[in-house]
Design an enzyme around this catalytic site. Structure first.
Site, PDB file in Angstrom:
ATOM      1  N   ARG A   1      -0.427  14.158  12.776  1.00 33.40           N
ATOM      2  CA  ARG A   1       0.014  13.944  11.384  1.00 33.40           C
ATOM      3  C   ARG A   1       0.219  15.264  10.624  1.00 33.40           C
ATOM      4  O   ARG A   1      -0.360  15.492   9.563  1.00 33.40           O
ATOM      5  CB  ARG A   1      -0.998  13.067  10.637  1.00 33.40           C
ATOM      6  CG  ARG A   1      -1.423  11.795  11.312  1.00 33.40           C
ATOM      7  CD  ARG A   1      -0.328  10.768  11.510  1.00 33.40           C
ATOM      8  NE  ARG A   1       0.253  10.268  10.297  1.00 33.40           N
ATOM      9  CZ  ARG A   1      -0.246   9.257   9.585  1.00 33.40           C
ATOM     10  NH1 ARG A   1      -1.372   8.717   9.966  1.00 33.40           N
ATOM     11  NH2 ARG A   1       0.344   8.828   8.496  1.00 33.40           N
TER      12      ARG A   1
ATOM     13  N   CYS B   1      -5.534  12.031  12.616  1.00 35.63           N
ATOM     14  CA  CYS B   1      -6.213  10.743  12.467  1.00 35.63           C
ATOM     15  C   CYS B   1      -6.079  10.039  13.813  1.00 35.63           C
ATOM     16  O   CYS B   1      -5.538  10.591  14.769  1.00 35.63           O
ATOM     17  CB  CYS B   1      -5.593   9.921  11.336  1.00 35.63           C
ATOM     18  SG  CYS B   1      -3.976   9.296  11.748  1.00 35.63           S
TER      19      CYS B   1
ATOM     20  N   ARG C   1      -8.516  -0.853   4.423  1.00 32.24           N
ATOM     21  CA  ARG C   1      -7.684   0.205   3.826  1.00 32.24           C
ATOM     22  C   ARG C   1      -6.337  -0.370   3.368  1.00 32.24           C
ATOM     23  O   ARG C   1      -5.759   0.110   2.409  1.00 32.24           O
ATOM     24  CB  ARG C   1      -7.398   1.310   4.859  1.00 32.24           C
ATOM     25  CG  ARG C   1      -8.606   2.071   5.304  1.00 32.24           C
ATOM     26  CD  ARG C   1      -8.210   3.243   6.146  1.00 32.24           C
ATOM     27  NE  ARG C   1      -7.240   4.108   5.441  1.00 32.24           N
ATOM     28  CZ  ARG C   1      -6.844   5.285   5.902  1.00 32.24           C
ATOM     29  NH1 ARG C   1      -7.300   5.729   7.059  1.00 32.24           N
ATOM     30  NH2 ARG C   1      -5.988   6.028   5.225  1.00 32.24           N
TER      31      ARG C   1
ATOM     32  N   ASP D   1       4.435   0.347  12.027  1.00 27.30           N
ATOM     33  CA  ASP D   1       3.237  -0.267  11.443  1.00 27.30           C
ATOM     34  C   ASP D   1       3.066  -1.721  11.847  1.00 27.30           C
ATOM     35  O   ASP D   1       2.047  -2.335  11.499  1.00 27.30           O
ATOM     36  CB  ASP D   1       3.281  -0.163   9.908  1.00 27.30           C
ATOM     37  CG  ASP D   1       3.135   1.264   9.442  1.00 27.30           C
ATOM     38  OD1 ASP D   1       3.365   1.527   8.257  1.00 27.30           O
ATOM     39  OD2 ASP D   1       2.818   2.121  10.281  1.00 27.30           O
TER      40      ASP D   1
ATOM     41  N   LYS E   1       0.848  -1.208   0.000  1.00 30.25           N
ATOM     42  CA  LYS E   1       0.000   0.000   0.000  1.00 30.25           C
ATOM     43  C   LYS E   1       0.878   1.251   0.000  1.00 30.25           C
ATOM     44  O   LYS E   1       0.640   2.185  -0.764  1.00 30.25           O
ATOM     45  CB  LYS E   1      -0.885   0.007   1.241  1.00 30.25           C
ATOM     46  CG  LYS E   1      -1.563   1.341   1.519  1.00 30.25           C
ATOM     47  CD  LYS E   1      -2.429   1.338   2.749  1.00 30.25           C
ATOM     48  CE  LYS E   1      -1.676   1.556   4.016  1.00 30.25           C
ATOM     49  NZ  LYS E   1      -1.359   2.973   4.319  1.00 30.25           N
ATOM     50  N   ASN E   2       1.905   1.266   0.840  1.00 23.02           N
ATOM     51  CA  ASN E   2       2.695   2.492   1.031  1.00 23.02           C
ATOM     52  C   ASN E   2       3.733   2.721  -0.049  1.00 23.02           C
ATOM     53  O   ASN E   2       4.469   3.707  -0.003  1.00 23.02           O
ATOM     54  CB  ASN E   2       3.332   2.482   2.424  1.00 23.02           C
ATOM     55  CG  ASN E   2       2.278   2.654   3.499  1.00 23.02           C
ATOM     56  OD1 ASN E   2       1.138   3.021   3.211  1.00 23.02           O
ATOM     57  ND2 ASN E   2       2.639   2.356   4.739  1.00 23.02           N
TER      58      ASN E   2
HETATM   59  C1  EPZ Z   1       4.231   6.844   6.391  1.00 20.20           C
HETATM   60  O1  EPZ Z   1       3.432   7.858   6.968  1.00 20.20           O
HETATM   61  C2  EPZ Z   1       3.324   5.647   6.224  1.00 20.20           C
HETATM   62  N1  EPZ Z   1       2.243   5.982   5.308  1.00 20.20           N
HETATM   63  C3  EPZ Z   1       2.771   5.242   7.593  1.00 20.20           C
HETATM   64  O2  EPZ Z   1       1.969   4.076   7.403  1.00 20.20           O
HETATM   65  C4  EPZ Z   1       3.950   4.907   8.503  1.00 20.20           C
HETATM   66  O3  EPZ Z   1       3.466   4.588   9.780  1.00 20.20           O
HETATM   67  C5  EPZ Z   1       4.891   6.114   8.588  1.00 20.20           C
HETATM   68  O4  EPZ Z   1       5.311   6.506   7.272  1.00 20.20           O
HETATM   69  C6  EPZ Z   1       6.144   5.812   9.406  1.00 20.20           C
HETATM   70  O5  EPZ Z   1       6.819   4.721   8.835  1.00 20.20           O
HETATM   71  C7  EPZ Z   1       2.492   6.023   3.975  1.00 20.20           C
HETATM   72  O6  EPZ Z   1       3.603   5.791   3.521  1.00 20.20           O
HETATM   73  C8  EPZ Z   1       1.334   6.355   3.084  1.00 20.20           C
HETATM   74  P1  EPZ Z   1       6.141  10.193   8.594  1.00 20.20           P
HETATM   75  P2  EPZ Z   1       3.970   9.366   7.035  1.00 20.20           P
HETATM   76  O7  EPZ Z   1       6.017  11.466   7.855  1.00 20.20           O
HETATM   77  O8  EPZ Z   1       4.847   9.651   5.893  1.00 20.20           O
HETATM   78  C9  EPZ Z   1       6.039  13.462  12.027  1.00 20.20           C
HETATM   79  C10 EPZ Z   1       0.122   2.675   7.701  1.00 20.20           C
HETATM   80  O9  EPZ Z   1      -0.354   2.143   8.710  1.00 20.20           O
HETATM   81  N2  EPZ Z   1       5.909  14.433  10.931  1.00 20.20           N
HETATM   82  O10 EPZ Z   1       7.318   9.313   8.335  1.00 20.20           O
HETATM   83  O11 EPZ Z   1       2.789  10.237   7.261  1.00 20.20           O
HETATM   84  C11 EPZ Z   1       4.826  12.549  12.117  1.00 20.20           C
HETATM   85  O12 EPZ Z   1       3.815  13.141  12.887  1.00 20.20           O
HETATM   86  C12 EPZ Z   1       0.584   4.112   7.764  1.00 20.20           C
HETATM   87  O13 EPZ Z   1       0.282   2.093   6.595  1.00 20.20           O
HETATM   88  C13 EPZ Z   1       5.878  15.786  11.235  1.00 20.20           C
HETATM   89  O14 EPZ Z   1       5.934  16.195  12.395  1.00 20.20           O
HETATM   90  O15 EPZ Z   1       4.834   9.330   8.351  1.00 20.20           O
HETATM   91  C14 EPZ Z   1       5.415  11.317  12.770  1.00 20.20           C
HETATM   92  O16 EPZ Z   1       5.485  11.544  14.165  1.00 20.20           O
HETATM   93  C15 EPZ Z   1       0.327   4.751   9.114  1.00 20.20           C
HETATM   94  N3  EPZ Z   1       5.763  16.680  10.222  1.00 20.20           N
HETATM   95  C16 EPZ Z   1       6.831  11.253  12.199  1.00 20.20           C
HETATM   96  O17 EPZ Z   1       7.114  12.557  11.718  1.00 20.20           O
HETATM   97  C17 EPZ Z   1       5.709  16.269   8.907  1.00 20.20           C
HETATM   98  O18 EPZ Z   1       5.637  17.141   8.002  1.00 20.20           O
HETATM   99  C18 EPZ Z   1       7.032  10.274  11.058  1.00 20.20           C
HETATM  100  O19 EPZ Z   1       5.991  10.514  10.149  1.00 20.20           O
HETATM  101  C19 EPZ Z   1       5.728  14.896   8.621  1.00 20.20           C
HETATM  102  C20 EPZ Z   1       5.839  13.999   9.641  1.00 20.20           C
END
Ligand code: EPZ
Length: 427
Positions: A121, A116, A406, A312, A22-23
């Protein structure tokens, strides 16, 4: 709303094939916006989230057609550059159209995703990265307006946290920027590598794949391509954990064991025997004639960016530790609210205490894990409840399974094929 009903304690035997990730599918579908033409993506899982992303592309003017696990996407005639709130609020990854639209048409208007179940996020790292490349971003009415005059300008982008979609978005904004863009503290997840491979096939020049320092040299032209989505390592890991919970012996195919180093380490430390080959695992957790599953030991886990233990898989692993011998401390470092599954696991008899960003799990014997009605709260929490239900005595009914759908393709059918007593029931 549909539910999933599981009569637990049945061991799993046979084979399960893993679907596309998915990702990886979500960023690669978004990347087709970068250049006009017909793109073909292979091994695209048919999920609620991939359908949402394809619907978003339709609202932008693209057309698409699925044939089995391949999807042809024609992005020649874009008619808009706006991702509406009603779509983005259902799937945060919709923000991945920002980078390609800015590159393709110089502007985009995307609803802020909002929070969410697992956390706030934010997308501040994405926006700061675009601004480094000369993009003006304005937040207004819950939307972000991004606009650039002329071409984006290569620069250095530093991520405070190695954001996965942040890295992907900035990559897609940098591929046609003038000069060079250096991305520091970039995410190294395999899904980022899958996107880099697709962008490179389109004609982009990107160095540093699989490292935390990416160097992009802007090009003038990108061509439509064929690309293949990598297997879903989180789905594969979920089925590995399920074998530990239910017992039995399962071969999990069409996946890359090399992409789950931390999980393999932890499951073996817990007492599971796992044989891994290039594209498959065989995991076993023997069950004796009396139905007692092999003993498992509690092990500690801290979630980390790749190649650390994936956040995840945290909820699913916890569903295994509730029935292990001893104590397991599970520390969640990526998201601030990713313990929504704890209350539901407690309804099944689990002994878990939350202490800030850690959950202290005191394992109990499996015969004290008793089926009950439970509610899915987010994608990976719902997978955690399936894992626990497979081990629990009696019947577990999981409501709000749209969360599960999802990110897991045909999970009920795949588990039925492995001998689980599981069915989807219409509300
Ligand atoms: C990706 O989300 C994945 N989703 C998530 O999978 C996964 O849990 C996550 O990476 C971590 O591996 C997709 O790839 C579509 P991040 P993403 O930006 O990119 C903070 C699932 O279950 N952050 O790496 O949104 C954020 O809040 C989903 O399949 C900021 O503060 O995650 C988090 O604490 C859930 N500001 C951390 O960084 C930003 O602009 C890592 O988030 C971006 C992120």
């Amino acid at each position: 709303m549909d539910k999933i009903r599981i009569n637990g304690t049945r061991p799993l035997y046979g084979t399960v094939a893993v679907s596309g990730a998915k990702n990886a599918a979500l960023p690669l579908i978004a990347a087709t916006l970068l250049t006009p033409g017909t793109h073909t993506l292979h091994n695209v899982p048919d999920l609620r989230d991939t359908r949402t992303m394809l619907k978003l592309l339709e609202t932008l003017g693209a057309t698409w057609e699925r044939s089995g696990t391949s999807v042809q996407i024609n992005t020649t005639d874009l008619t808009g550059a706006e991702a509406p709130y009603d779509l983005v609020k259902t799937m945060r990854a919709s923000v991945l159209v920002l980078g390609p639209l800015i590159t393709r048409v110089g502007h985009a208007r995307v609803s802020l995703p909002g929070g969410c179940a697992i956390g706030a996020r934010p997308i501040n790292f994405h926006l700061r990265g675009f601004e480094q490349l000369g993009v003006e971003t304005i937040l207004e009415g819950g939307y972000v307006e991004a606009r650039v005059q002329g071409r984006l300008e290569g620069s250095t982008v530093y991520f405070d946290i190695p954001s996965v979609t942040g890295t992907e978005n900035v990559l897609m904004a940098a591929v046609k920027a003038t000069g060079q863009t250096i991305i520091k503290n970039a995410a190294k997840e395999p899904e980022v590598g899958n996107l880099i491979d697709m962008l490179t096939a389109m004609g982009a020049e990107i160095e540093g794949r699989d490292t935390d320092r990416l160097m992009v040299t802007g090009v003038d032209f990108l061509q439509p391509v064929e690309a293949t989505i990598i297997p879903d390592r989180i789905e594969a890991g979920t089925y590995l954990i399920a074998v530990g919970a239910a017992g039995g012996e399962l071969t999990i195919t069409d996946c890359f064991p090399s992409q789950l180093p931390a999980l393999l380490e932890k499951l073996r430390a817990a007492g599971m025997s796992i044989e891994d080959k290039a594209n498959s695992f065989t995991a076993s957790c023997p069950v004796d004639s009396a139905g007692n599953r092999c003993p498992l030991r509690g092990v500690n886990v801290t979630t980390m960016p790749y190649p650390g233990f994936p956040t995840d898989l945290q909820a699913q692993f916890m569903a295994l530790m509730i029935q292990a011998d001893g104590v397991s401390i599970i520390h969640e470092t990526i998201f601030e609210n990713r313990f929504m599954h704890v209350a539901e696991l407690q309804r099944l008899g689990a002994d878990i205490t939350i202490d800030g960003a850690s959950a202290v799990v005191r394992g109990i014997s499996r015969d004290r894990i008793c089926g009950a009605p439970v509610m899915a709260t987010d994608l990976r929490a719902s997978a955690s409840l399936v894992v626990a239900g497979l081990a629990a005595s009696g019947t577990t009914e999981i409501s709000r399974i749209y969360h599960l759908e999802r990110g897991y393709e045909n999970m009920v059918e795949k588990l039925q094929g492995a001998g689980a007593d599981i069915e989807k029931v219409k509300a």
